[in-house]
Design an enzyme around this catalytic site. Structure first.
Site, mmCIF file in Angstrom:
data_model
loop_
_atom_site.group_PDB
_atom_site.id
_atom_site.type_symbol
_atom_site.label_atom_id
_atom_site.label_comp_id
_atom_site.label_asym_id
_atom_site.label_seq_id
_atom_site.Cartn_x
_atom_site.Cartn_y
_atom_site.Cartn_z
ATOM 1 N N SER A 69 0.836 -1.200 0.000
ATOM 2 C CA SER A 69 0.000 0.000 0.000
ATOM 3 C C SER A 69 0.872 1.253 0.000
ATOM 4 O O SER A 69 2.037 1.225 0.395
ATOM 5 C CB SER A 69 -0.913 0.007 1.223
ATOM 6 O OG SER A 69 -1.815 -1.072 1.190
ATOM 7 N N ARG A 124 -8.105 2.117 -1.199
ATOM 8 C CA ARG A 124 -7.821 3.313 -0.404
ATOM 9 C C ARG A 124 -8.051 4.581 -1.229
ATOM 10 O O ARG A 124 -8.634 5.556 -0.755
ATOM 11 C CB ARG A 124 -6.370 3.258 0.082
ATOM 12 C CG ARG A 124 -5.960 4.400 1.004
ATOM 13 C CD ARG A 124 -4.450 4.366 1.257
ATOM 14 N NE ARG A 124 -4.019 3.113 1.844
ATOM 15 C CZ ARG A 124 -3.926 2.876 3.141
ATOM 16 N NH1 ARG A 124 -4.254 3.838 4.003
ATOM 17 N NH2 ARG A 124 -3.509 1.718 3.591
ATOM 18 N N CYS A 173 -11.023 5.523 29.080
ATOM 19 C CA CYS A 173 -10.179 5.499 30.282
ATOM 20 C C CYS A 173 -8.857 4.824 29.942
ATOM 21 O O CYS A 173 -8.487 3.796 30.536
ATOM 22 C CB CYS A 173 -10.890 4.764 31.411
ATOM 23 S SG CYS A 173 -12.469 5.472 31.859
ATOM 24 N N TYR A 216 -10.744 1.589 5.815
ATOM 25 C CA TYR A 216 -10.284 0.755 6.924
ATOM 26 C C TYR A 216 -10.770 1.187 8.309
ATOM 27 O O TYR A 216 -11.009 0.328 9.167
ATOM 28 C CB TYR A 216 -8.746 0.670 6.950
ATOM 29 C CG TYR A 216 -8.161 0.022 5.734
ATOM 30 C CD1 TYR A 216 -8.314 -1.342 5.509
ATOM 31 C CD2 TYR A 216 -7.467 0.758 4.783
ATOM 32 C CE1 TYR A 216 -7.790 -1.950 4.380
ATOM 33 C CE2 TYR A 216 -6.939 0.163 3.650
ATOM 34 C CZ TYR A 216 -7.109 -1.195 3.456
ATOM 35 O OH TYR A 216 -6.605 -1.791 2.339
#
Length: 721
Positions: A308, A397, A548, A587
């Site tokens: 990629s 993408r 948290c 993604y």
């Protein structure tokens, strides 16, 4: 005299000619006059009072990563150009207006959706697909290539039903297909391609078992053009055996493991040691076995993947050239080759730098990418005398990243550490409580301040703070005294100009759910305020999410920055402050988890229209409720509610008074609503007006905190039992 001289109280004897008190009228050198260190970005430190949208566009690099789909309009808002360079001025969409339409209460004409929010623009998706197709068509026509291009979309990039269906619909005139890497993806691809082009490919990648291969062969029986791509040599035996049992002639591809690879993060799946693909030795064994089985004509596609975000067209051409050599050899060996699938790798420029040395940028355009591919295939095939193959790519993408924008709200920010100057009497009382070592540090700090030795000031300031912390730990210093010492040391740092000016902006978001690639491997995305860009940002900040978890923050930004220029929260647009994360359409949604049980965002689908605001919301979906995410963890919210309801009955039975029945009804209503609400902070809690309304509402028994005027489910039925 040096302004830090005022750190010294009357108990310390000064050199002759110096006065020591917290007297703000004393002259100060330029270094201490503001106490604020310079920002690193030139645009952010413009000394003039004038600010413009052009300056904001430069500051956030919008024209770099956003072209041709995003810009800053004259109102200071992010504007969306749904048709790219073909967008007419009246077709531009103000993103802030979309957000207000989605998030405003229903009684004010909005959709009542809770933040965070994903805004999808199918028009942008269509334009990306058409741009890719046009680039290859132009390269093919200009170079005399004798076959065509037809892309496939790898559904792993974004499996959302409407995204995949849009791609099939928009790509149908171009024979655009789909790529699947698992059995569920194969099922959804089969379903969607049933409405697509009859010539579209269904490329079946990934590791395969008997069921996967059987499903791919069922697709061929349904007249879908499924191609079973061998990722492992062992898969061939299954394909041969199952295809014979099902009486289906398969179309087979194989994935070659190239020597070519790039060195960036995304290149780890390429090269000889890559995760997928067959070596040359394995390829020859596959050819031999197919020949012996009378199925060599079934081998029709060669697939490979360099990695990629391929950074340069030179690397791309090198890999495509190597793969075309393998393709030509397969033709020579008698395979019925027709397609060369160059995989993914078409990169996008996340930071607008057009750099070849970055995992978040590329230095070429789509047109240059397509030209390099066609030229590399053409050159090898013509030399070998091989018929030009159909060129496929899996550019997921590049197709889906731009069309989706994540919108979230900054709900508060940490206050700046502005330490006030204590009185000389207060200082003297404090010094008397310190031990001898700490007093020595204080005297040395004072003397260094008088002499203007700023580095020395910092050394003694740090020592003083540390000694006082030790005194606090052993109980000889109380918390007020420790706070006073902290205040002195903070003021010293600020006066010298080394105080950290970066504030923490608390955002109504989960990084783990909505930006998992940043948490996982520091993938950078452009993050920008979507409004107030006609105002100068006066702060710098990092973003801290609701979870948290100390990793739940964004503290790296495009351009190598460790903080982001931001505005003060609370002025303009009703006190709201909205930020947008762009280029995240690939993604992020599929990879997001449920850390702290924060689910996904709400989603709206927005099309360009001729309406007054140039857009229409064609679909809106509230984000997962608390009940939804609890079910994902095997809880049963309905039974949980019953348990809590019974406990409320027991609790209220112990009370007395006529109001207990009203209180019980209000409490159970509140509990039911809590299960139905999203896990994120409710926007009705962010304003002083909402807080006042909640405090003065006497009809809710003190339990029901969610304003009906702001509830997304205002008209929906709440659970009843």
């Amino acid at each position: 005299m040096p302004a830090l001289g005022c750190c010294v109280d009357a108990s310390v004897s000064p050199p002759l000619g110096y006065a020591f008190s917290w007297d703000s009228s004393l002259p100060a050198p330029e270094l201490f006059s503001s106490g604020v260190p310079p920002a690193t970005n030139a645009a952010a430190v413009s000394t003039g009072s004038h600010w413009s949208t052009d300056l904001s566009s430069d500051l956030y690099r919008v024209d770099g990563w956003g072209a041709p789909y995003f810009s800053v309009n004259s109102s200071g808002d992010i504007s969306v150009r749904p048709h790219g360079t073909d967008t007419l001025p009246h077709q531009e969409i103000d993103l802030l207006k979309v957000v207000k339409k989605a998030s405003d209460p229903k009684n004010l004409g909005g959709l009542g959706l809770q933040m965070p929010l994903v805004v999808r623009f199918p028009d942008v998706l269509k334009n990306r697909l058409e741009t890719l197709q046009s680039a290859f068509d132009m390269a093919i026509n200009s170079q005399g290539y004798e076959a065509h291009y037809q892309g496939v979309y790898p559904v792993k990039c974004n499996q959302d039903r409407f995204v995949v269906e849009d791609i099939v619909k928009f790509g149908s005139p171009y024979r655009f297909g789909l790529e699947a890497g698992s059995k569920p993806e194969l099922l959804l691809a089969m379903n969607c391609l049933s409405k697509g082009s009859a010539d579209a490919l269904l490329v079946c990648n990934g590791f395969k078992d008997t069921e996967y291969i059987s499903l791919a062969l069922v697709a061929r029986k349904l007249l879908l053009n499924s191609v079973i791509v061998l990722e492992q040599e062992e898969e061939l035996d299954l394909v041969i055996d199952i295809s014979r049992k099902m009486s289906v002639r398969p179309v087979i591809g194989l994935r070659a493991k190239l020597r070519t690879k790039h060195s960036g993060h995304f290149g780890s799946t390429s090269g000889e040691k890559g995760k997928f693909g067959l070596t040359t030795t394995q390829i020859l064994r596959v050819v031999k076995k197919l020949d012996e089985s009378g199925m060599l004509d079934c081998l029709q596609l060669l697939h490979f993947h360099i990695g990629s975000q391929i950074p340069t067209t030179e690397l791309l051409a090198d890999g495509v050239g190597e793969a075309t050599q393998i393709y030509s050899e397969l033709v020579r060996l008698g395979a019925g080759m027709k397609f060369i699938d160059i995989g993914g790798g078409l990169g996008i420029d996340y930071d607008g730098s057009k750099s070849s040395n970055s995992d978040v940028s590329v230095c070429y355009s789509i047109e240059e990418y397509a030209s390099a591919v066609v030229q590399a295939v053409l050159y090898v095939c013509d030399r070998k005398g091989v018929k030009h193959p159909v060129i496929c790519s899996e550019s997921g993408r590049a197709i889906v990243s731009h069309h989706s924008i994540l919108i979230f709200e900054a709900v508060s920010a940490s206050t700046s550490h502005v330490s006030t100057q204590p009185s000389s009497g207060g200082l003297q009382s404090l010094v008397e409580t310190l031990n001898e070592d700490a007093r020595a540090d204080y005297r040395n700090l004072s003397a260094a301040a008088v002499r203007g030795e700023y580095d020395t000031c910092l050394i003694y300031s740090d020592q003083l703070k540390q000694r006082c912390v030790e005194q606090f730990k052993d109980g000889s210093l109380d918390i007020e005294q420790l706070a006073a010492v902290d205040s002195i040391c903070d003021w010293v740092s600020k006066a010298i100009g080394v105080a950290d000016p970066v504030r923490t902006y608390h955002v109504n978001l989960s990084v783990f759910t909505s930006i998992p690639d940043f948490w996982g491997f520091s993938q950078l995305f452009p993050i920008v305020p979507i409004h107030r860009l006609d105002e100068k940002p006066t702060m710098r900040g990092i973003l801290s999410d609701l979870t948290c978890d100390s990793d739940g923050k964004v503290d790296k930004f495009i351009g190598g920055e460790s903080s982001l220029p931001l505005h003060e929260i609370g002025s303009g647009d009703g006190g709201r402050y909205y930020l947008g994360m762009f280029l995240g359409g690939a993604y992020e949604e599929a990879l997001g988890g449920l850390h702290n049980l924060f689910g996904g965002p709400s989603v709206v689908r927005v099309m360009q229209s001729d309406s007054p605001h140039s857009f229409a919301v064609t679909r809106s979906v509230p984000g997962p409720s608390c009940a939804d995410v609890l079910r994902a963890m095997q809880f049963e919210p309905e039974l949980m509610f019953e348990t809590l309801k019974h406990r409320a009955e027991e609790f209220l039975e112990q009370g007395e008074g006529e109001g207990e029945g009203v209180a019980f009804g209000s409490l159970t209503s509140s509990l039911a609503q809590s299960f139905h609400n999203m896990p994120y902070l409710s926007s009705c809690c962010f304003t002083a007006e909402a807080t006042a309304n909640a405090n003065t509402n006497t009809n809710n028994g003190g339990y029901y905190y969610y304003s009906e005027d702001n509830a997304a489910a205002e008209e929906d039925e709440i659970w009843s039992y």
